[in-house]
Design a protein around this motif. Structure first.
Motif, PDB file in Angstrom:
ATOM      1  N   GLY A  91       4.366  36.752  86.006  1.00 39.97           N
ATOM      2  CA  GLY A  91       5.196  35.634  85.585  1.00 39.97           C
ATOM      3  C   GLY A  91       4.533  34.717  84.579  1.00 39.97           C
ATOM      4  N   SER A  92       3.225  34.885  84.341  1.00 44.07           N
ATOM      5  CA  SER A  92       2.541  34.054  83.355  1.00 44.07           C
ATOM      6  C   SER A  92       3.075  34.332  81.952  1.00 44.07           C
ATOM      7  N   VAL A  93       3.037  33.290  81.138  1.00 44.36           N
ATOM      8  CA  VAL A  93       3.436  33.415  79.730  1.00 44.36           C
ATOM      9  C   VAL A  93       2.246  33.006  78.874  1.00 44.36           C
ATOM     10  N   LEU A  94       1.701  33.942  78.134  1.00 45.31           N
ATOM     11  CA  LEU A  94       0.618  33.617  77.212  1.00 45.31           C
ATOM     12  C   LEU A  94       1.161  32.760  76.079  1.00 45.31           C
ATOM     13  N   VAL A  95       0.379  31.770  75.672  1.00 44.78           N
ATOM     14  CA  VAL A  95       0.747  30.960  74.515  1.00 44.78           C
ATOM     15  C   VAL A  95      -0.516  30.710  73.715  1.00 44.78           C
ATOM     16  N   GLU A  96      -0.397  30.761  72.392  1.00 42.86           N
ATOM     17  CA  GLU A  96      -1.555  30.518  71.539  1.00 42.86           C
ATOM     18  C   GLU A  96      -1.107  30.018  70.178  1.00 42.86           C
ATOM     19  N   SER A  97      -1.934  29.154  69.616  1.00 44.71           N
ATOM     20  CA  SER A  97      -1.780  28.719  68.237  1.00 44.71           C
ATOM     21  C   SER A  97      -2.502  29.719  67.345  1.00 44.71           C
ATOM     22  N   SER A  98      -1.836  30.180  66.286  1.00 48.43           N
ATOM     23  CA  SER A  98      -2.448  31.179  65.406  1.00 48.43           C
ATOM     24  C   SER A  98      -1.824  31.094  64.025  1.00 48.43           C
ATOM     25  N   SER A  99      -2.643  31.369  63.006  1.00 43.94           N
ATOM     26  CA  SER A  99      -2.112  31.452  61.649  1.00 43.94           C
ATOM     27  C   SER A  99      -1.543  32.827  61.354  1.00 43.94           C
ATOM     28  N   GLY A 100      -1.664  33.765  62.306  1.00 46.89           N
ATOM     29  CA  GLY A 100      -1.045  35.074  62.118  1.00 46.89           C
ATOM     30  C   GLY A 100      -1.769  36.214  62.815  1.00 46.89           C
ATOM     31  N   ASN A 101      -3.011  36.481  62.445  1.00 48.91           N
ATOM     32  CA  ASN A 101      -3.678  37.688  62.918  1.00 48.91           C
ATOM     33  C   ASN A 101      -3.941  37.695  64.422  1.00 48.91           C
ATOM     34  N   ASP A 136       2.639  28.158  61.772  1.00 49.01           N
ATOM     35  CA  ASP A 136       3.233  27.187  60.849  1.00 49.01           C
ATOM     36  C   ASP A 136       3.769  27.900  59.621  1.00 49.01           C
ATOM     37  N   VAL A 137       4.289  27.143  58.693  1.00 53.46           N
ATOM     38  CA  VAL A 137       5.024  27.712  57.566  1.00 53.46           C
ATOM     39  C   VAL A 137       4.155  28.545  56.635  1.00 53.46           C
ATOM     40  N   ARG A 138       2.839  28.459  56.744  1.00 48.70           N
ATOM     41  CA  ARG A 138       1.964  29.271  55.896  1.00 48.70           C
ATOM     42  C   ARG A 138       1.805  30.686  56.414  1.00 48.70           C
ATOM     43  N   CYS A 139       2.213  30.946  57.643  1.00 48.32           N
ATOM     44  CA  CYS A 139       2.079  32.281  58.228  1.00 48.32           C
ATOM     45  C   CYS A 139       2.912  33.283  57.428  1.00 48.32           C
ATOM     46  N   ASN A 140       2.325  34.438  57.138  1.00 50.20           N
ATOM     47  CA  ASN A 140       3.049  35.460  56.394  1.00 50.20           C
ATOM     48  C   ASN A 140       4.280  35.924  57.171  1.00 50.20           C
ATOM     49  N   GLU A 141       5.382  36.099  56.456  1.00 50.78           N
ATOM     50  CA  GLU A 141       6.614  36.582  57.080  1.00 50.78           C
ATOM     51  C   GLU A 141       6.386  37.924  57.772  1.00 50.78           C
ATOM     52  N   ALA A 142       5.550  38.773  57.182  1.00 50.24           N
ATOM     53  CA  ALA A 142       5.278  40.071  57.796  1.00 50.24           C
ATOM     54  C   ALA A 142       4.641  39.917  59.171  1.00 50.24           C
ATOM     55  N   SER A 143       3.759  38.927  59.328  1.00 51.02           N
ATOM     56  CA  SER A 143       3.122  38.699  60.632  1.00 51.02           C
ATOM     57  C   SER A 143       4.140  38.213  61.651  1.00 51.02           C
ATOM     58  N   VAL A 144       5.031  37.324  61.224  1.00 49.79           N
ATOM     59  CA  VAL A 144       6.085  36.842  62.125  1.00 49.79           C
ATOM     60  C   VAL A 144       6.955  38.007  62.590  1.00 49.79           C
ATOM     61  N   SER A 184       7.345  39.376  71.121  1.00 50.06           N
ATOM     62  CA  SER A 184       6.863  38.001  71.266  1.00 50.06           C
ATOM     63  C   SER A 184       7.854  37.007  70.680  1.00 50.06           C
ATOM     64  N   ARG A 185       7.756  35.765  71.154  1.00 50.57           N
ATOM     65  CA  ARG A 185       8.500  34.663  70.548  1.00 50.57           C
ATOM     66  C   ARG A 185       7.580  33.925  69.598  1.00 50.57           C
ATOM     67  N   VAL A 186       8.128  33.456  68.484  1.00 53.76           N
ATOM     68  CA  VAL A 186       7.329  32.763  67.479  1.00 53.76           C
ATOM     69  C   VAL A 186       7.974  31.416  67.193  1.00 53.76           C
ATOM     70  N   HIS A 187       7.189  30.364  67.352  1.00 55.34           N
ATOM     71  CA  HIS A 187       7.638  29.018  66.994  1.00 55.34           C
ATOM     72  C   HIS A 187       6.884  28.579  65.749  1.00 55.34           C
ATOM     73  N   ILE A 188       7.616  28.177  64.720  1.00 60.68           N
ATOM     74  CA  ILE A 188       7.012  27.822  63.443  1.00 60.68           C
ATOM     75  C   ILE A 188       7.033  26.312  63.256  1.00 60.68           C
ATOM     76  N   ILE A 189       5.845  25.720  63.121  1.00 61.31           N
ATOM     77  CA  ILE A 189       5.718  24.288  62.849  1.00 61.31           C
ATOM     78  C   ILE A 189       6.023  24.034  61.382  1.00 61.31           C
ATOM     79  N   GLU A 190       6.943  23.097  61.124  1.00 60.88           N
ATOM     80  CA  GLU A 190       7.395  22.852  59.755  1.00 60.88           C
ATOM     81  C   GLU A 190       6.618  21.741  59.054  1.00 60.88           C
TER      82      GLU A 190
END
Length: 323
Positions: A61-71, A92-100, A108-114
């Motif tokens: 039931g755990s949900v991993l969460v992490e801040s990352s620029s992509g890799n 955040d918005v600098r993350c490559n679209e391909a990584s998202v 995975s779910r991805v939240h993008i900081i604007e």
């Protein structure tokens, strides 16, 4: 060839590119992008998740969460999918679209900081969002790559000794600085076992990691807007700072010789070239770590009109300026 059942079981550890013929640079490039996550972050992700499992932090039931620029987000997505965890990446918005798209394809779910934080930049805003998530629901488990000791221990255990085995007479090692996990793991190992090896950290101009003034950075990966807690300067011999325009030039120079690497790799190779030009190239055995490959940068670094569009106009002006 190995037969595996878990994507974390495979990582090509022994591949180096001799850049003398491609760039005229006496530098061996350790390629860390040949695994199922496509970057060196697979090592840190595996180490941190394994430790969290051993310590009982990850439960059903755990949900991993992490801040990352992509890799790292991609690496954690691979591991979460293979082990049955849910994962949310905060980027955040600098993350490559391909990584998202890669992370989402892996479930995975991805939240993008604007918008960046006033003082902490995009990284500060990402960390604040992660903290709010964890405060809202105790199912969230934040590995916190910025303070997690497994981040550097992964490279102390694997990356540094692998380089030492291949180059027993190594003189200088160039390592890019992001969270500084790779840098500190390698620096600590060589300090303990091969102290004569000169450790050179490579950073992006605009990063505050080594005390430089904050500035706008557009290429994700290296550099930070918040000083990294893992960094211990007593292990570092030199620091080289690289303009993002030089990163782009280096990436494209390598691509024109058939080597498609990512932005972090372009920064590290450019920084290594600067250091070798200044300190002399003869008689040195030099290695640089290439953290990633270039497919995720096709819509940015490798697109000819990227530097002339919208938010990139400032960087385009720098690219056109005389050096």
């Amino acid at each position: 060839m190995p037969v595996i059942s878990d994507p974390a079981q495979f990582n090509e550890e022994e591949l180096y590119v001799d850049l003398r013929s491609a760039l005229g640079l006496p530098l061996y490039l350790k390629c860390e992008g040949f695994n199922f996550a496509g970057s060196i972050k697979m090592k840190a992700a595996t180490e941190m998740v394994d430790a969290a499992e051993r310590e009982g932090l990850l439960r059903p039931g755990s949900v991993l969460v992490e801040s990352s620029s992509g890799n790292l987000g991609v690496a954690l997505s691979v591991i979460a999918a293979s082990r049955g965890y849910r994962f949310q990446c905060v980027t955040d918005v600098r993350c490559n679209e391909a990584s998202v798209r890669l992370m989402e394809s892996l479930g995975s779910r991805v939240h993008i900081i604007e918008e960046p934080d006033t003082h902490g930049g995009f990284l500060g805003a990402r960390i604040a969002y992660v903290r709010r998530l964890c405060a809202s629901d105790d199912r969230y488990v934040w590995l916190n790559q910025y303070t997690n000791q497994g981040n550097w221990k992964a490279h102390y255990r694997t990356t540094a000794p692998a380089i030492a085995r291949r180059f027993p007479r190594l003189d200088v090692l160039f390592v890019g600085a992001g969270t500084t996990g790779t840098l500190m793991g390698c620096a600590r190992w060589f300090w303990q076992w091969r102290r004569r090896v000169h450790i050179v950290a490579v950073d992006s101009i605009g990063s505050v990691t080594f005390g430089g003034p904050p500035g706008r950075r557009m290429i994700p990966g290296l550099g930070t807007s918040v000083p990294p807690p893992l960094l211990d300067m007593s292990y570092i011999d030199d620091v080289v700072r690289v303009r993002e325009t030089d990163t782009v030039r280096m990436c494209r120079s390598l691509a024109h010789r058939g080597f498609l690497f990512g932005g972090s790799t372009g920064t590290v190779v450019s920084g290594a070239g600067q250091w070798l030009d200044h300190h002399g190239r003869r008689g040195l055995t030099a290695v640089a770590i290439a953290p990633d490959l270039g497919e995720r940068y096709l819509d940015t670094v490798y697109r000819e009109d990227w530097l002339t569009e919208g938010a990139e106009s400032e960087l385009a002006g720098l690219m056109a300026a005389p050096r």
